[in-house]
Design an enzyme around this catalytic site. Structure first.
Site, PDB file in Angstrom:
ATOM      1  N   PHE A 143       0.862  -1.177   0.000  1.00  0.00           N
ATOM      2  CA  PHE A 143       0.000   0.000   0.000  1.00  0.00           C
ATOM      3  C   PHE A 143       0.900   1.228   0.000  1.00  0.00           C
ATOM      4  CE2 PHE A 143      -2.353   3.576   1.524  1.00  0.00           C
ATOM      5  CZ  PHE A 143      -3.534   3.473   0.838  1.00  0.00           C
ATOM      6  N   ASP A 228       9.540   2.951   1.551  1.00  0.00           N
ATOM      7  CA  ASP A 228       8.385   3.767   1.909  1.00  0.00           C
ATOM      8  C   ASP A 228       8.193   3.630   3.415  1.00  0.00           C
ATOM      9  OD1 ASP A 228       5.950   4.866   2.512  1.00  0.00           O
ATOM     10  OD2 ASP A 228       4.881   4.000   0.795  1.00  0.00           O
ATOM     11  N   LYS A 257       3.110  11.349   6.802  1.00  0.00           N
ATOM     12  CA  LYS A 257       2.331  11.194   8.041  1.00  0.00           C
ATOM     13  C   LYS A 257       2.900  11.967   9.231  1.00  0.00           C
ATOM     14  CE  LYS A 257       0.210   6.770   6.776  1.00  0.00           C
ATOM     15  NZ  LYS A 257      -1.141   7.119   6.354  1.00  0.00           N
TER      16      LYS A 257
HETATM   17  C1  LIG Z   1       3.172   3.037   3.463  1.00  0.00           C
HETATM   18  C2  LIG Z   1       2.289   4.130   2.968  1.00  0.00           C
HETATM   19  N1  LIG Z   1       2.617   4.811   1.860  1.00  0.00           N
HETATM   20  C3  LIG Z   1       1.851   5.810   1.398  1.00  0.00           C
HETATM   21  C4  LIG Z   1       0.678   6.161   2.024  1.00  0.00           C
HETATM   22  C5  LIG Z   1      -0.164   7.263   1.454  1.00  0.00           C
HETATM   23  O1  LIG Z   1      -0.135   8.398   2.254  1.00  0.00           O
HETATM   24  P1  LIG Z   1      -1.255   9.535   2.076  1.00  0.00           P
HETATM   25  O2  LIG Z   1      -2.546   8.943   2.532  1.00  0.00           O
HETATM   26  O3  LIG Z   1      -0.779  10.667   2.952  1.00  0.00           O
HETATM   27  O4  LIG Z   1      -1.262   9.899   0.633  1.00  0.00           O
HETATM   28  C6  LIG Z   1       0.288   5.471   3.171  1.00  0.00           C
HETATM   29  C7  LIG Z   1      -0.980   5.807   3.856  1.00  0.00           C
HETATM   30  O5  LIG Z   1      -1.523   5.049   4.605  1.00  0.00           O
HETATM   31  C8  LIG Z   1       1.108   4.428   3.657  1.00  0.00           C
HETATM   32  O6  LIG Z   1       0.780   3.728   4.742  1.00  0.00           O
END
Ligand SMILES: Cc1ncc(COP(=O)(O)O)c(C=O)c1O
Length: 401
Positions: A143, A228, A257
């Site tokens: 994700f 990530d 975040k």
């Molecule tokens: C690992 C990871 N990458 C990217 C995102 C996407 O972040 P955003 O919701 O701020 O676009 C999330 C959101 O949960 C995430 O957990």
């Protein structure tokens, strides 16, 4: 609207908000630290912390103070001009990550997009991949956000289906399988993109040593390792980055975040000059990315992490959380995966779904989020104490009885 009861707020939202989420029926109006209060005056322990966006708790006084001071001074310049906030923020964030350059953005998905664009450019301009052929290896169950490109390589049908045509250039291998990764790398591969721990997937831990193997493999095969750490990073796992758990330094960190302190969306990618140097004026950007308010809060967040206090709390309290949850295994819980203050709890599916568990915990004053069937994700703010961990564990035990 003071005095409006929960059900009225919920029906207003149902009438007016597109239903891209299905929130639990609690309407929060105030919060402080690890606790939130709803419109009826009930208090709840926040054991989700905005999916790790609230690692430092709600309304962290230091962060709120910085934000308020900045609000009265300067909030936005655009990147057409310098601000006195951006350089210091990026300097400190780069130092925290042990890297040379930062590219600031706003949301997590934007930072992932930024990483994808950067590694593709690096592939063409540095590695020498023929234009238009770059490929990125991604993990099954990933994700990384919700943009059209990112959901193109999601294997979750809910996130993916009926949003095509999809962006090409991604190859999926099983999470944790280094042989499959090696087999997927070709001369056109520019990067491997991974979550060190898959958060949305249910706090899925890779096999021990996998991150080290990926690091060694990517170096040997001349591809960039992109971590990530949007959900796993910034203290959550008891270390600054989840990659630190294996002593691994990726080529690119993707952050978001908690970088915004729960106040403003702040994201960034962090890498050395030999990678991020491919970005040139006009080739990528964002009106709000790196704005002074975001930069002030982001720099204060980095300051909190630089003390190591939050990482230590996550380690100590995470051990309590882990052992307490493990006691529930065999009593309605099938499995527990915990790193720092982050846990995925698989319930016995015959007993209840993760959604039902979330409802029952809500009734007992604890907010969590289900993910994928019978799994519940727990990620309290790192400002919780032993008392809060015990409240969480007691509530969990109670709903299983
Ligand atoms: C690992 C990871 N990458 C990217 C995102 C996407 O972040 P955003 O919701 O701020 O676009 C999330 C959101 O949960 C995430 O957990």
């Amino acid at each position: 609207m003071p005095g409006t009861p929960t059900h009225e707020h919920v029906s207003l939202a149902e009438d007016w908000v597109a239903s891209n989420y299905s929130p639990l029926p609690v309407v929060i109006s105030h919060a402080e630290g690890a606790w939130v209060t709803d419109v009826e005056g009930r208090r709840y322990l926040d054991a989700l912390a905005g999916y790790s966006a609230l690692n430092f708790g709600h309304l962290h006084p230091g962060l709120v103070g910085v934000a308020k001071a900045q609000l009265e001074r300067l909030t936005l310049t655009s990147r057409a001009f310098h601000s006195d906030r951006l350089g210091p923020f990026c300097r400190d964030l780069a130092a925290l990550a042990g890297k040379e350059l930062v590219l600031p953005m706003n949301t997590g998905a934007e930072a992932v997009e930024t990483a994808i664009k950067t590694v593709r450019r690096w592939g063409y301009e540095v590695k020498g991949v023929p234009d238009g052929r770059a490929r990125i290896v991604v993990m099954a169950g990933n994700f990384h956000g919700r943009t059209t490109t990112i959901i193109s390589f999601s294997d979750d049908p809910v996130a993916h289906d009926h949003y095509g045509p999809y962006t090409p250039g991604f190859d999926t291998v099983p999470f944790g399988d280094v042989e499959a990764l090696e087999a997927a790398i070709t001369d056109d591969t520019v990067a491997v993109l991974l979550e060190p721990i898959q958060g949305e997937g249910g706090v899925i831990l890779p096999p021990d040593g996998w991150l080290r193997d990926v690091r060694e493999l990517s170096r040997r095969r001349g591809v960039l390792m992109v971590a990530d750490e949007i959900q796993s990073g910034l203290g959550r796992t008891g270390t600054t980055f989840a990659c630190d758990l294996e002593g691994v330094v990726p080529d690119v960190y993707v952050l978001g975040k908690a970088l915004g302190g729960g106040i403003v969306p702040v994201s960034a990618i962090v890498a050395d000059r030999d990678v991020l140097g491919v970005i040139t004026p006009g080739s990528h950007g964002s009106t709000f990315g790196g704005n002074p308010l975001a930069a002030a809060v982001g720099q204060a967040v980095v300051g909190l992490l630089a003390t190591g206090e939050f990482q230590q709390r996550a380690r100590q309290l995470g051990a309590l959380l882990d052992s307490g949850l493990r006691e529930l295994v065999g009593h309605g819980v099938d499995a527990v995966r915990c790193r720092g203050l982050w846990a995925g709890v698989d319930l016995d599916p015959r007993l209840m779904t993760g959604r039902e568990a979330s409802h029952r915990l809500l009734e007992r004053g604890v907010l969590v989020k289900d993910t994928h069937g019978s799994t519940v994700r727990i990620a309290p703010p790192l400002v919780v104490g032993e008392v809060e961990i015990q409240i969480l564990l007691d509530a969990f035990a109670a709903i299983l009885r």
